[in-house]
Every structure is written in C-alpha cells, then in structure tokens.
Design an enzyme around this catalytic site. Structure first.
Site, short mmCIF file in Angstrom:
data_model
loop_
_atom_site.label_atom_id
_atom_site.label_comp_id
_atom_site.label_asym_id
_atom_site.label_seq_id
_atom_site.Cartn_x
_atom_site.Cartn_y
_atom_site.Cartn_z
N CYS A 34 -1.88 -27.02 -1.13
CA CYS A 34 -1.13 -26.26 -0.12
C CYS A 34 -1.43 -24.77 -0.14
O CYS A 34 -0.97 -24.04 0.72
CB CYS A 34 0.36 -26.47 -0.33
SG CYS A 34 0.88 -25.92 -1.96
N CYS A 103 3.89 -30.26 -6.05
CA CYS A 103 4.44 -28.92 -6.23
C CYS A 103 4.79 -28.66 -7.69
O CYS A 103 4.72 -27.52 -8.16
CB CYS A 103 5.70 -28.74 -5.39
SG CYS A 103 5.50 -29.26 -3.68
FE1 FES Z 1 2.93 -25.89 -2.11
FE2 FES Z 1 5.13 -27.12 -2.79
S1 FES Z 1 4.17 -27.15 -0.84
S2 FES Z 1 3.82 -25.97 -4.07
#
Ligand code: FES
Length: 146
Positions: A34, A103
C-alpha cells in the site's frame, strides 16, 4: 463490528507515538502492498528496551498494531523483541480482518529494522532473524519498500 474494541482503542489512543531524538536504534520500513511507511525508535539500555516510539504514515490498522507492538516490547530484552511476530501483535489486539493483516507486518519489520540498526551502530553483526530483504538500508533497489 469489523474491528475489535482493542483495535479501536489503540487506533483512537495510540501509545508511544513520537520520536526519540537520541535513539539507540531507528528503523524505517515501507509496505509494498500500500506504500504506507513506519518509523520506529528504540532506546536500549543493557540489552533492554527502555523506551520506544513510532511514527507512521499509515492506515488505522497500522497505527493500532504499531501501538500494541510498542507496548509489547517496552521493558523487554532485545532478544525477546526480535522474536515478536505480527501474528502475536494481532492476537493481542483480538484479531484484524484478513485483508488488513498485511498492515500488521509494518510494526514487526520496523522493530526488526530498528534492532538491526542498533547492532550495526555498535559494530556488531546483525543476527539472522533481524535481516530484512534489503537489510533495512534505504536503497530503493528491491520491492520490500525501503
Ligand atoms: Fe497500508 Fe494498512 S493499508 S498499512
């Protein structure tokens, strides 16, 4: 409810947020899934983590897992902190939705990177279990996010 009470508590009131100016080890990692970033600061005395702070440019689950992870390693010997897994952190938070598990990896890796930095600063060899794909250096040469 998607998130446990503990996750919400640590998200809304994260523990140990900030930085340590004279830290003994600093680790920064990125999440290749992400792009979120985590930075961890450790104060280490006689092999024990006496203080820990973190800063993140990350989502709520990253904040909650990092907050819990800092609570779990504070006051612990570095050998014990090195063994902390993201699964243990998630368990301590009473779980995370499956698609948010990635995450929780940030906290574990940031702690490992900070411990590796600590060993490096002391001129010691970095133990095998602390080695990340690119050894925690910011080369931008691989997909681990550094
Ligand atoms: Fe990136 Fe949770 S969406 S660490």
């Amino acid at each position: 409810m998607l998130y446990s009470e503990k996750v919400m508590d640590h998200f809304e009131h994260p523990r140990n947020v900030g930085e340590i100016t004279n830290a003994d080890g600093v680790g920064q990692v990125g999440n290749p899934k992400c792009g979120d970033i985590m930075k961890m600061y450790l104060k280490i005395n006689n092999g024990v983590i006496t203080d820990v702070k973190f800063k993140t440019f990350g989502c709520g689950s990253a904040i909650a897992t990092s907050s819990m992870a800092t609570e779990l390693i504070k006051g612990k010997p570095i050998e014990e902190a090195a063994k902390l897994t993201n699964a243990a952190v998630v368990e301590a938070l009473d779980g995370l939705p499956g698609y948010k598990m990635h995450c929780s990896v940030l906290a574990e890796e940031a702690i490992k990177a900070a411990l590796a930095d600590y060993h490096r600063r002391r001129g010691e060899e970095v133990p095998e279990e602390l080695r990340l794909p690119c050894d925690g250096e910011e080369h931008g040469c691989c997909s681990c996010g550094h």
